[in-house]
Design a protein around this motif. Structure first.
Motif, PDB file in Angstrom:
ATOM      1  N   VAL A 113     -53.244  10.405   3.434  1.00 40.09           N
ATOM      2  CA  VAL A 113     -52.640  11.595   4.626  1.00 40.09           C
ATOM      3  C   VAL A 113     -52.396  12.534   3.877  1.00 40.09           C
ATOM      4  O   VAL A 113     -52.295  14.098   3.756  1.00 40.09           O
ATOM      5  CB  VAL A 113     -51.474  10.758   5.206  1.00 40.09           C
ATOM      6  CG1 VAL A 113     -51.089  12.438   5.438  1.00 40.09           C
ATOM      7  CG2 VAL A 113     -52.094  10.236   5.930  1.00 40.09           C
ATOM      8  N   ALA A 114     -51.611  12.497   2.644  1.00 41.69           N
ATOM      9  CA  ALA A 114     -51.557  13.579   1.380  1.00 41.69           C
ATOM     10  C   ALA A 114     -52.849  14.989   1.017  1.00 41.69           C
ATOM     11  O   ALA A 114     -52.612  15.739   0.366  1.00 41.69           O
ATOM     12  CB  ALA A 114     -50.435  13.155   0.253  1.00 41.69           C
ATOM     13  N   ARG A 115     -53.528  13.862   0.388  1.00 36.43           N
ATOM     14  CA  ARG A 115     -54.624  14.456   0.503  1.00 36.43           C
ATOM     15  C   ARG A 115     -55.359  14.916   1.274  1.00 36.43           C
ATOM     16  O   ARG A 115     -55.978  16.432   1.040  1.00 36.43           O
ATOM     17  CB  ARG A 115     -55.832  13.724  -0.270  1.00 36.43           C
ATOM     18  CG  ARG A 115     -55.136  12.989  -1.565  1.00 36.43           C
ATOM     19  CD  ARG A 115     -56.619  12.374  -2.224  1.00 36.43           C
ATOM     20  NE  ARG A 115     -57.462  11.389  -1.639  1.00 36.43           N
ATOM     21  CZ  ARG A 115     -56.630   9.717  -1.816  1.00 36.43           C
ATOM     22  NH1 ARG A 115     -55.551   9.836  -2.734  1.00 36.43           N
ATOM     23  NH2 ARG A 115     -56.980   9.188  -1.058  1.00 36.43           N
ATOM     24  N   VAL A 116     -55.189  14.847   2.714  1.00 32.18           N
ATOM     25  CA  VAL A 116     -55.543  15.959   3.602  1.00 32.18           C
ATOM     26  C   VAL A 116     -55.168  16.530   3.845  1.00 32.18           C
ATOM     27  O   VAL A 116     -55.668  17.625   3.773  1.00 32.18           O
ATOM     28  CB  VAL A 116     -55.622  15.068   4.433  1.00 32.18           C
ATOM     29  CG1 VAL A 116     -56.356  15.469   5.877  1.00 32.18           C
ATOM     30  CG2 VAL A 116     -57.293  14.380   4.980  1.00 32.18           C
ATOM     31  N   VAL A 127     -47.364  10.796  -3.314  1.00 33.31           N
ATOM     32  CA  VAL A 127     -46.709  12.123  -3.479  1.00 33.31           C
ATOM     33  C   VAL A 127     -47.163  12.609  -5.086  1.00 33.31           C
ATOM     34  O   VAL A 127     -47.209  14.086  -4.487  1.00 33.31           O
ATOM     35  CB  VAL A 127     -44.580  11.804  -3.423  1.00 33.31           C
ATOM     36  CG1 VAL A 127     -44.084  12.905  -4.683  1.00 33.31           C
ATOM     37  CG2 VAL A 127     -44.155  10.720  -2.772  1.00 33.31           C
ATOM     38  N   ALA A 128     -46.897  12.178  -5.301  1.00 33.88           N
ATOM     39  CA  ALA A 128     -48.469  13.245  -7.022  1.00 33.88           C
ATOM     40  C   ALA A 128     -49.115  13.795  -5.984  1.00 33.88           C
ATOM     41  O   ALA A 128     -50.198  14.433  -5.649  1.00 33.88           O
ATOM     42  CB  ALA A 128     -48.769  12.112  -7.624  1.00 33.88           C
ATOM     43  N   ASP A 134     -39.894  13.804  -5.914  1.00 39.13           N
ATOM     44  CA  ASP A 134     -40.565  13.624  -6.182  1.00 39.13           C
ATOM     45  C   ASP A 134     -41.260  13.578  -7.255  1.00 39.13           C
ATOM     46  O   ASP A 134     -42.810  12.995  -7.867  1.00 39.13           O
ATOM     47  CB  ASP A 134     -41.135  15.757  -5.354  1.00 39.13           C
ATOM     48  CG  ASP A 134     -40.819  16.105  -4.624  1.00 39.13           C
ATOM     49  OD1 ASP A 134     -41.010  15.020  -3.548  1.00 39.13           O
ATOM     50  OD2 ASP A 134     -40.739  17.189  -4.318  1.00 39.13           O
ATOM     51  N   LEU A 135     -40.749  14.402  -8.564  1.00 39.75           N
ATOM     52  CA  LEU A 135     -41.408  14.470  -9.843  1.00 39.75           C
ATOM     53  C   LEU A 135     -40.572  13.812 -10.792  1.00 39.75           C
ATOM     54  O   LEU A 135     -39.349  13.788 -10.548  1.00 39.75           O
ATOM     55  CB  LEU A 135     -41.923  15.342 -10.085  1.00 39.75           C
ATOM     56  CG  LEU A 135     -42.876  16.464  -9.986  1.00 39.75           C
ATOM     57  CD1 LEU A 135     -43.195  17.161 -10.274  1.00 39.75           C
ATOM     58  CD2 LEU A 135     -43.863  15.135  -9.613  1.00 39.75           C
ATOM     59  N   LEU A 160     -46.076   3.880 -10.089  1.00 37.19           N
ATOM     60  CA  LEU A 160     -46.092   4.783 -10.505  1.00 37.19           C
ATOM     61  C   LEU A 160     -47.557   5.508 -11.079  1.00 37.19           C
ATOM     62  O   LEU A 160     -48.481   4.483 -12.143  1.00 37.19           O
ATOM     63  CB  LEU A 160     -44.875   5.256 -11.254  1.00 37.19           C
ATOM     64  CG  LEU A 160     -43.612   4.483 -10.524  1.00 37.19           C
ATOM     65  CD1 LEU A 160     -42.348   4.825 -11.338  1.00 37.19           C
ATOM     66  CD2 LEU A 160     -43.319   5.340  -9.212  1.00 37.19           C
ATOM     67  N   ARG A 161     -47.397   6.999 -10.927  1.00 37.70           N
ATOM     68  CA  ARG A 161     -48.380   7.717 -11.808  1.00 37.70           C
ATOM     69  C   ARG A 161     -47.761   8.606 -12.864  1.00 37.70           C
ATOM     70  O   ARG A 161     -46.640   9.516 -12.853  1.00 37.70           O
ATOM     71  CB  ARG A 161     -49.074   8.894 -10.631  1.00 37.70           C
ATOM     72  CG  ARG A 161     -49.617   9.717 -11.379  1.00 37.70           C
ATOM     73  CD  ARG A 161     -51.324   9.228 -11.076  1.00 37.70           C
ATOM     74  NE  ARG A 161     -51.387   9.145  -9.834  1.00 37.70           N
ATOM     75  CZ  ARG A 161     -52.243  10.430  -8.584  1.00 37.70           C
ATOM     76  NH1 ARG A 161     -52.196  11.478  -8.833  1.00 37.70           N
ATOM     77  NH2 ARG A 161     -52.462   9.869  -7.497  1.00 37.70           N
ATOM     78  N   VAL A 162     -48.232   7.725 -13.539  1.00 41.70           N
ATOM     79  CA  VAL A 162     -47.834   7.778 -15.535  1.00 41.70           C
ATOM     80  C   VAL A 162     -48.456   9.268 -16.018  1.00 41.70           C
ATOM     81  O   VAL A 162     -49.511   8.353 -16.201  1.00 41.70           O
ATOM     82  CB  VAL A 162     -47.197   7.048 -16.026  1.00 41.70           C
ATOM     83  CG1 VAL A 162     -47.122   8.114 -17.247  1.00 41.70           C
ATOM     84  CG2 VAL A 162     -46.619   6.102 -14.938  1.00 41.70           C
TER      85      VAL A 162
END
Length: 303
Positions: free
Chosen positions: A75-78, A275-276, A139-140, A157-159
């Motif tokens: 959804v975030a990418r769209v 979130v990323a 967020d970050l 997590l995205r690291v």
């Protein structure tokens, strides 16, 4: 199934209690419980089970919680593509930053993002393992670690590793080692130390220096703030460790490189995967990467 209900399962999985989920989502615990019960009726499976005085997710609940991350990321990418189509990326980004890393990155990040992004900075100095928890409410997260690979606590997590910054030995300007090109662990054995709390990355490095020197060090004080470490070292109360590029020059101290041990810290940005993917957050991450590459003398890790 509604995404907002799946997100509740994800929050319960990470936060561990209905009360914590309610606080994070700004609803009452009873409302959280009712929405999960409703989802259970829709699915036809129990999603939570008792655990002491609280609850935890069942296997089915954990499956849907993991799915919530995947769906939210899509959804975030769209939404990001839509924002790009409209011709502008803006919004608010909340950043939890380790102060000593923020000194290096945040001024240039704020300038790079400009007025379209409302960057809200929250300073936190926590143990390495606790940066993951900060990502639940920001967020970050800009944090650091000493090891080449992230702790297991950062899993999920995205690291993104931004840069590597050397950690030097800080001594008073009048100290006999102040003018040295470098020092080895044996050179500082027997010194009194201004340390950091146990569990913090710099303390792990101190332990490694002790092992290399073959002698335990006397810890005079344990403090978190690097500026306070500077002041105590400048006052002649001990030696310490400070990051090279985020430490102000002068001020009554001298930084001396430590030879014989790898001493660099890795500064990273962490975010929940979904979130990323948000357009404004991804925009901020890209800006952070660019800022890291422009810091003179630092080994930038960002591609």
């Amino acid at each position: 199934m509604e995404l907002r209900d799946l997100i509740l399962l994800r929050e319960l999985d990470e936060r561990g209690s209905l009360t914590a989920v309610a606080r994070a989502t700004r609803v009452t615990p009873s409302a959280v419980s009712q929405r999960i019960r409703s989802l259970e009726r829709t699915i036809g499976l129990p999603l939570t089970e008792p655990l002491g005085r609280g609850v935890r997710l069942t296997e089915a609940g954990r499956l849907l919680a993991a799915g919530a991350i995947e769906v939210a990321a899509v959804v975030a990418r769209v939404e990001g593509r839509l924002a790009a189509y409209r011709g502008g990326i803006g919004g608010r980004v909340d950043v939890a930053a380790l102060p000593s890393a923020g000194v290096v990155l945040l001024p240039s990040l704020i300038a790079a993002l400009g007025a379209d992004v409302d960057l809200r900075v929250h300073d936190h100095d926590v143990a390495e393992a606790d940066y993951a928890a900060l990502a639940r409410d920001h967020d970050l997260v800009i944090g650091h670690r000493m090891a080449a690979t992230p702790l297991p606590d950062w899993r999920g997590l995205r690291v993104i590793d931004l840069l590597r910054e050397p950690i030097d030995i800080a001594v008073p300007e009048a100290h006999p080692l102040a003018g040295s090109v470098s020092v080895r662990p044996a050179d500082i054995a027997g010194e009194r130390w201004i340390g950091v709390p146990e569990g913090y990355p710099f303390d792990d490095l101190r332990i490694a220096v002790e092992a290399a020197a073959g002698e335990r060090f006397a810890i005079g004080q344990r403090v978190r703030d690097n500026r306070l470490v500077e002041a105590l070292v400048a006052a002649g109360l001990g030696i310490g460790m400070l990051p090279r590029f985020s430490t102000r020059p002068g001020g009554g101290i001298a930084l001396v490189p430590l030879a014989g041990l790898p001493t660099g810290r890795i500064v990273s940005v962490l975010a929940r995967p979904d979130v990323a993917e948000r357009a404004v957050v991804a925009h901020a991450i890209d800006a952070l990467r660019r800022c890291a590459r422009t810091i003179g003398g630092v080994d930038a890790l960002a591609p």
